[in-house]
Design an enzyme around this catalytic site. Structure first.
Site, PDB file in Angstrom:
ATOM      1  N   GLY A  15      -9.047   5.718  24.462  1.00 34.34           N
ATOM      2  CA  GLY A  15      -7.846   6.382  23.967  1.00 34.34           C
ATOM      3  C   GLY A  15      -7.978   6.746  22.504  1.00 34.34           C
ATOM      4  O   GLY A  15      -8.466   5.951  21.713  1.00 34.34           O
ATOM      5  N   ASN A 116     -13.046  -2.030  24.013  1.00 36.91           N
ATOM      6  CA  ASN A 116     -13.819  -3.014  24.774  1.00 36.91           C
ATOM      7  C   ASN A 116     -14.885  -2.383  25.662  1.00 36.91           C
ATOM      8  O   ASN A 116     -16.027  -2.835  25.701  1.00 36.91           O
ATOM      9  CB  ASN A 116     -12.871  -3.851  25.641  1.00 36.91           C
ATOM     10  CG  ASN A 116     -12.337  -5.058  24.871  1.00 36.91           C
ATOM     11  OD1 ASN A 116     -13.046  -5.628  24.049  1.00 36.91           O
ATOM     12  ND2 ASN A 116     -11.095  -5.430  25.144  1.00 36.91           N
ATOM     13  N   ASP A 146      -4.212  -0.548  19.976  1.00 31.92           N
ATOM     14  CA  ASP A 146      -3.642  -1.754  20.588  1.00 31.92           C
ATOM     15  C   ASP A 146      -3.994  -3.037  19.846  1.00 31.92           C
ATOM     16  O   ASP A 146      -3.378  -4.073  20.066  1.00 31.92           O
ATOM     17  CB  ASP A 146      -4.101  -1.877  22.045  1.00 31.92           C
ATOM     18  CG  ASP A 146      -3.497  -0.797  22.911  1.00 31.92           C
ATOM     19  OD1 ASP A 146      -2.374  -0.349  22.597  1.00 31.92           O
ATOM     20  OD2 ASP A 146      -4.142  -0.384  23.892  1.00 31.92           O
ATOM     21  N   MET A 192       3.837   1.439  22.775  1.00 29.36           N
ATOM     22  CA  MET A 192       2.610   1.246  23.560  1.00 29.36           C
ATOM     23  C   MET A 192       2.078  -0.192  23.449  1.00 29.36           C
ATOM     24  O   MET A 192       2.412  -0.913  22.509  1.00 29.36           O
ATOM     25  CB  MET A 192       1.533   2.228  23.122  1.00 29.36           C
ATOM     26  CG  MET A 192       1.701   3.630  23.695  1.00 29.36           C
ATOM     27  SD  MET A 192       0.340   4.715  23.168  1.00 29.36           S
ATOM     28  CE  MET A 192       0.675   6.184  24.168  1.00 29.36           C
ATOM     29  N   LEU A 304       2.890  10.248  20.486  1.00 23.08           N
ATOM     30  CA  LEU A 304       3.074  10.480  19.053  1.00 23.08           C
ATOM     31  C   LEU A 304       2.542   9.319  18.217  1.00 23.08           C
ATOM     32  O   LEU A 304       1.979   9.517  17.153  1.00 23.08           O
ATOM     33  CB  LEU A 304       4.563  10.695  18.760  1.00 23.08           C
ATOM     34  CG  LEU A 304       5.240  11.846  19.534  1.00 23.08           C
ATOM     35  CD1 LEU A 304       6.747  11.794  19.378  1.00 23.08           C
ATOM     36  CD2 LEU A 304       4.689  13.192  19.090  1.00 23.08           C
ATOM     37  N   GLN A 305       2.713   8.089  18.707  1.00 24.29           N
ATOM     38  CA  GLN A 305       2.344   6.931  17.897  1.00 24.29           C
ATOM     39  C   GLN A 305       0.835   6.799  17.699  1.00 24.29           C
ATOM     40  O   GLN A 305       0.399   6.162  16.750  1.00 24.29           O
ATOM     41  CB  GLN A 305       2.913   5.640  18.488  1.00 24.29           C
ATOM     42  CG  GLN A 305       2.332   5.232  19.820  1.00 24.29           C
ATOM     43  CD  GLN A 305       3.265   4.340  20.630  1.00 24.29           C
ATOM     44  OE1 GLN A 305       3.439   3.189  20.299  1.00 24.29           O
ATOM     45  NE2 GLN A 305       3.853   4.862  21.680  1.00 24.29           N
TER      46      GLN A 305
END
Lengths: 416, 416
Positions: A15, A116, A146, A192, A304-305
């Site tokens: 991502g 990962n 994350d 998220m 957006l974040q």
């Protein structure tokens, strides 16, 4: 052997984040400064490489201004992929194919920027190289909003997403306060982080001298109890008319069901016969509206974040650049099968440096928010959590504005 | 009469914007500079005023730095309301109550910052004052992100929301492009504007030298045809793998039903027995996913688009400040029952000035996007539309950052 080139190839995977391109810029700049001959970029990571999709980065970056634009460009400049290499014994041909391409391009160092799965790729390729006697070195550069990678203090990408979430939370709280006179309103924000609550917890940073911050914060690490939640909201409404709640997209009931699955409890089929599922915040806003009878609304920070580079953290952009450069330095010094990590040297003043870990120690562990960094009731983060995140959102990298909008550097395949 | 004070009272009404406080700052600064004695702020507009909820602005603004912070603070500093005055003949007591309070506060000029309903308030209060021989003057200052007020070239608040939407659209498009290799993905973005498509159309500004912009744009002014939509998306997928679509929250079918109502075509009851409705973008993303079988996602700009003062347009903030000041000037010069408007003096170079219109000519008309500013197929805006909006998103007002986050000026009732 005198004519043999010393080239670098770099790829991006997983991502995207606001600063994954700053790591790419760090790889490129450091490789050029260290006298590597060429820097290739794999397009869409290892998946594209297998199709011989790559680009000579010198066709894309022509100036220091381009470097600055790249540092401010969200998403993966080279394109990303979600591709997991098979175990070596399962499909050696894929490995042979990759090394054939690397040999053809006279690659000395292979740098992979990702999470990962990408570190798993580095592990497998370095293992294979050692077994087969290939000379290339394989280095990983961490990234993920994350923040769930083990061994590194934090991951590049997290700080900028946290900053965007905290700033937007302040704005949402202001918006809500302006609208609640003699009437109540509940705002549920969805953030998220399917399993790790680092980003959701970052909403607490909105609590500043002039803002009271969100009222409740629910992380995916803690089982979500709908009855407790409703009771807590009703209790807060006795004291104040605007309630703002941050929830992770991944909050789950004690029985393991995602909260968003509750919206599918009925017969959810649309006018065209399709099954539809709602988001967690939209669901909870609807639930509270029906139970309490006041106005509710939901805000999803969604894509957006992770792409709002216009609100990136300076600390994050510079650390992302640093770990990119550190990977090239490590390869140049002969390291192989390692990931660069960020070590926190000091909290106050904040200082960090790049460290090196063996990818065999890192791959596929998920770092969650420790239980002791969440309050007893499970509905807010503690001061320790906030002290950990705060340094990571500091400082700005003003966007380079052209005609009123942030300018990005984008891949130009005509120049390939 | 020598001891009679000359005071101003100012209020904010309707949905907040990123720059409604810049108009408030303009009112305050101009009133002080013109020698008015006091500036009162009504809390939560006329609704709060009726409860005698107001604040002396000099207790809140102590320096030019506070003015600068106020210009950068989203939402309504004084609190907003959605309160429509009754017709005069229906309830004279309310009017008498308002004028009693205004007389008590020795108000000379009453400034109301808001949308259509607020101009209706100005009209009624100025009519009543004339009929009853009250001396106060009533002036309106426009605001609304929706840009649907008649007679003004555009409304303060629109430019900043348009800039946020265009910048975020660029970021979403980048995010999507990084993720689509050998697979398709459709992103549906939902933008505010129930009846007027000005904000949705602003997504087209994302089309810049280095970004191709959204692929399709659907405004609420044009009937939405689900079959045409599906066919168009399928056609685009023949040529490219990432499709980004902007839709207004208010798009409707030819029969008048909102598209989001289609999600309620089935038996939409959640696990707790509550009926739930989805947003337009979430619904369309689910629909396309089911029909086409590729990955889809939705992004709602939601509250963020009207509160993201960190991405405000300099032109917008300065025009908002200008019309606030111009309203005080007009009142000082004896105008009554007028709204300040923005006249566009020139497109290139862009120049604007404040004008004055009788509120009787303005109230309750809704300005929609003209049909000729949408293409024939009804799925994109034209160059005329883009040329109209582009000047309004220019320039930045860098947030004043404290500890990594934008600082706001907030009401402090302890200082009242």
């Amino acid at each position: 052997m005198a004519s043999k080139k010393r080239n670098v190839i770099v790829g991006q995977s997983g991502g995207p984040t606001s600063v994954i391109n700053s790591s790419l810029a760090g790889v490129y700049k450091n490789a050029i400064e260290r006298g590597f001959d060429k820097v290739y970029g794999m397009l869409h990571g290892v998946q594209g490489l297998l199709d011989e999709q790559y680009v000579d980065m010198s066709t894309q970056i022509h100036s220091d201004l381009d470097i600055e634009l790249l540092k401010r460009t969200p998403s993966a400049f080279l394109g990303s992929c979600r591709y997991k290499l098979p175990e070596i014994h399962e499909n050696m041909e894929i490995y042979d194919r990759i090394f054939e391409i690397l040999d053809k391009l006279e690659i000395d160092s292979f740098i992979y920027i990702g999470g990962n799965d990408s570190m798993d790729t580095i592990r497998k390729l370095s293992d294979y190289a050692i077994v087969k006697g290939h000379k290339q070195k394989f280095l990983g550069v961490p990234k993920t909003i994350d923040n769930d990678l083990a061994l590194t203090d934090h991951t590049p990408g997290f700080g900028s997403a946290a900053k965007y979430i905290a700033a937007s939370t302040k704005e949402v709280i202001r918006d809500a306060l302006g609208l609640t006179y003699k009437k109540e309103m509940i705002t549920v924000m969805e953030i998220m982080g399917r399993n790790a609550g680092w980003l959701t917890g970052a909403a607490a940073l909105a609590k500043t001298e002039e803002c009271e911050g969100p009222d409740l914060i629910y992380l995916p690490e803690i089982a979500f109890d709908v009855d407790d939640f409703l009771a807590k909201v009703k209790e807060l409404l006795q004291k104040k008319s605007s309630i703002v709640i941050a929830v992770s997209e991944g909050i789950k009931l004690a029985d393991g069901r995602y909260v968003c699955e509750l919206s599918g409890g009925g017969d959810y089929v649309d006018a065209f016969g399709h099954k539809q599922l709602q988001g967690t915040a939209a669901y909870l806003a609807g639930f509270l509206g029906a139970e309490i009878g006041c106005k509710t609304r939901s805000v999803e920070f969604s894509t957006l974040q992770r792409s709002a580079s216009h609100m990136a953290s300076r600390v994050d952009i510079e650390e992302a650049f640093m770990v990119g450069g550190a990977a090239v330095k490590a390869a140049d010094e002969g390291y192989n099968g390692n990931m660069v990590v960020i070590d926190r040297v000091s909290d106050d003043p904040y200082m960090s440096s790049a460290g090196i870990y063996d990818v065999h120690r890192i791959a596929n562990e998920e770092k969650l928010v420790p239980r002791e960094w969440v309050n007893k009731e499970g509905n807010y983060v503690t001061k320790d959590f906030i002290d950990y995140v705060k340094p990571l959102i500091q400082g700005d990298y003003q966007p380079i504005m052209v005609n009123g909008l942030p300018r990005h550097l984008v891949l130009d395949m005509k120049k390939k």
